[in-house]
Design a protein around this motif. Structure first.
Motif, PDB file in Angstrom:
ATOM      1  N   LEU A 286     -11.694  72.443  -5.255  1.00  0.00           N
ATOM      2  CA  LEU A 286     -12.556  71.393  -4.726  1.00  0.00           C
ATOM      3  C   LEU A 286     -11.938  70.670  -3.544  1.00  0.00           C
ATOM      4  N   GLY A 287     -10.650  70.905  -3.264  1.00  0.00           N
ATOM      5  CA  GLY A 287     -10.034  70.358  -2.067  1.00  0.00           C
ATOM      6  C   GLY A 287      -9.191  69.125  -2.309  1.00  0.00           C
ATOM      7  N   GLY A 288      -8.530  68.697  -1.232  1.00  0.00           N
ATOM      8  CA  GLY A 288      -7.516  67.658  -1.327  1.00  0.00           C
ATOM      9  C   GLY A 288      -8.003  66.321  -1.820  1.00  0.00           C
ATOM     10  N   VAL A 289      -9.178  65.874  -1.394  1.00  0.00           N
ATOM     11  CA  VAL A 289      -9.670  64.562  -1.823  1.00  0.00           C
ATOM     12  C   VAL A 289      -9.904  64.556  -3.327  1.00  0.00           C
ATOM     13  N   SER A 290     -10.534  65.606  -3.833  1.00  0.00           N
ATOM     14  CA  SER A 290     -10.774  65.706  -5.269  1.00  0.00           C
ATOM     15  C   SER A 290      -9.466  65.797  -6.046  1.00  0.00           C
ATOM     16  N   ILE A 291      -8.522  66.583  -5.544  1.00  0.00           N
ATOM     17  CA  ILE A 291      -7.230  66.711  -6.230  1.00  0.00           C
ATOM     18  C   ILE A 291      -6.501  65.379  -6.240  1.00  0.00           C
ATOM     19  N   ALA A 292      -6.529  64.656  -5.113  1.00  0.00           N
ATOM     20  CA  ALA A 292      -5.849  63.360  -5.041  1.00  0.00           C
ATOM     21  C   ALA A 292      -6.400  62.398  -6.089  1.00  0.00           C
ATOM     22  N   ASN A 293      -7.713  62.400  -6.290  1.00  0.00           N
ATOM     23  CA  ASN A 293      -8.304  61.558  -7.323  1.00  0.00           C
ATOM     24  C   ASN A 293      -7.828  61.971  -8.706  1.00  0.00           C
ATOM     25  N   ALA A 294      -7.742  63.289  -8.933  1.00  0.00           N
ATOM     26  CA  ALA A 294      -7.275  63.784 -10.230  1.00  0.00           C
ATOM     27  C   ALA A 294      -5.810  63.422 -10.462  1.00  0.00           C
TER      28      ALA A 294
END
Length: 473
Positions: A286-294
């Motif tokens: 899902l990409g960096g923004v989604s990973i950062a939230n996780a």
């Protein structure tokens, strides 16, 4: 300063606030901008921005229907349709308006979504300073025009409380540098003070149990004052659980030269992201923004690693501007390598059996081009089918870098603040624009639309709705 009466008071002098204020001044309205920053070049996210105007990493010259579809898809269809349509329709109009004010843009890279980048560009610079570039030039240019038209920008003026009567916002009180309070009465009050990314209490409540272990990848000025003022006044607040940010090298928390760039999003998109037990916990596809939230939601958000191999390090690791390879090699502890996965696990204190098993499962899913067999499942595209199989193997410690929050004050397509009552009608005289607003970005994924475009469009639309207000015309 004594109590004042103006046509409009704007809280916050970032892109959204200065756009709204200038457009009102051009229409002959008396405008006061209250900016809590005291310096001539007051810190704000606009001033630090890389300057890219895009919609969901898509060229703003694209058909508005396509852009609206991208917004809805990116946010898991959680975005308000009226806001999605407003941004999709007015993105290019807002840029053309800025160009008419003398703001220059350049093509930042071959990518179509880099067709409109503020000049001089700042996206190719390591470190946080963008003085004389990008958003710094934009803000100084628009402020000069605002002052030439008789508008006012007061630094060191900190919004405190909205005032109103009979269901209409009539202005606000603000705290001056000398500690004295001033009341600014206005036909229109516009909140544009950014998100709440630098408020530890709000972050702990909505984003991460350990906000002190996130990297403040921002100006440090936005603490949710406007959000709290509007909520106390009876305004509606959206879900606050998402933020825009990137995956940063963990040592960059102690060395500011290594943020906002390089980020490690593309390494994570190609490799895997694991916790302190060597297990995956999110969909890297899902990409960096989604990973950062996780990452921010992890029990130990500062004990997370991206795992990759030689091919990924020499491929996606060198992708885009200011890539991690080779720009992180001088930062101690940023990249660890070993000839075997077991040895790599030992070096970073992860259970070797778990890490090896995680990598084997990942490679097997790639061989079948089917991420549904993984837990959690993994989204695959032709661009991120990278097995981890070529020595040496690498691990990079990562932290979530938070730029701005995505949820906030709920507005309609004309930037009118909606009431928290059952009918959610607009509150007369009260508006909000920019990163302090919610209803567009975020969602379960969460989806990032574009901070600069959002700010320019909502700021411009707020001014235009105010000019239609019969009490101000």
């Amino acid at each position: 300063m004594t109590d004042l009466t103006v046509d409009a008071v704007v809280m916050g002098a970032g892109l959204a606030g200065i756009t709204c204020a200038l457009r009102l001044a051009q229409a002959g309205k008396s405008v006061l901008v209250a900016e809590k920053g005291k310096d001539e070049r007051y810190p704000c996210n606009t001033r630090m921005s890389g300057g890219v105007f895009h919609v969901c990493l898509t060229d703003i010259l694209s058909d508005p229907a396509l852009l609206k579809g991208r917004i809805l898809e990116e946010t898991g269809y959680s975005a308000r349709e009226d806001l999605a349509e407003a941004v999709a329709t007015d993105a290019i109009r807002a840029v053309r308006w800025l160009q008419n004010q003398g703001i220059r843009f350049v093509k930042g890279s071959p990518d179509p979504w880099h067709n409109f980048v503020l000049a001089p560009p700042a996206i190719n610079r390591i470190g946080g300073s963008t003085e004389g570039r990008s958003g710094d030039v934009l803000l100084r240019t628009l402020e000069r025009q605002l002052l030439d038209l008789g508008g006012e920008l007061h630094r060191g003026l900190h919004g405190q409380q909205l005032v109103g009567d009979a269901g209409r916002c009539l202005g606000m009180t603000a705290l001056q540098e000398n500690g004295q309070s001033v009341t600014i009465l206005a036909g229109a009050t516009i909140i544009c003070d950014g998100g709440f990314q630098s408020n530890s209490d709000l972050l702990r409540e909505n984003i991460s149990a350990l906000p002190e272990r996130l990297l403040q990848r921002n100006s440090g000025q936005s603490v949710g004052d406007g959000l709290k003022m509007v909520s106390a006044f009876g305004g509606k607040v959206t879900d606050l659980s998402g933020f825009y940010g990137h995956l940063q090298s963990a040592p960059s928390a102690q060395d500011s030269r290594y943020w906002p760039y390089p980020w490690l999003d593309y390494l994570a998109l190609a490799g895997i992201v694991v916790d302190a037990y060597g297990r995956r916990f999110c969909d890297e596809g899902l990409g960096g923004v989604s990973i950062a939230n996780a990452v921010a939601r992890q029990p130990d958000p500062d004990k997370v690693w991206v795992i990759f191999d030689h091919n990924i390090w020499e491929g996606p690791g060198r992708a885009r501007f200011i890539p991690p390879n080779p720009n992180l090699l001088d930062l101690e502890g940023a990249v660890i390598q070993s000839d075997t996965l077991s040895e790599l696990a030992d070096r970073i204190a992860l259970p070797a059996e778990n890490l090896c098993e995680t990598v084997i499962s990942h490679n097997s899913a790639i061989a079948k081009n089917d991420g549904s067999s993984l837990t959690p499942c993994r989204s695959f595209t032709p661009q991120n089918l990278w097995p981890i199989e070529e020595a040496p193997y690498f691990a990079a410690p990562i932290i979530a870098g938070i730029t701005h929050t995505m949820g906030g004050i709920e507005i309609d397509a004309n930037s009118q603040v909606l009431s928290a009552t059952k009918d959610s009608i607009p509150i007369p005289g009260l508006y909000a624009a920019g990163a302090c607003t919610g209803g567009l970005e975020g969602g379960e994924k969460p989806g990032y639309v574009g901070g600069l475009v959002k700010s320019a469009v909502t700021g411009l639309r707020a001014s235009e709705q105010i000019l239609r207000d019969p009490q101000l015309v």
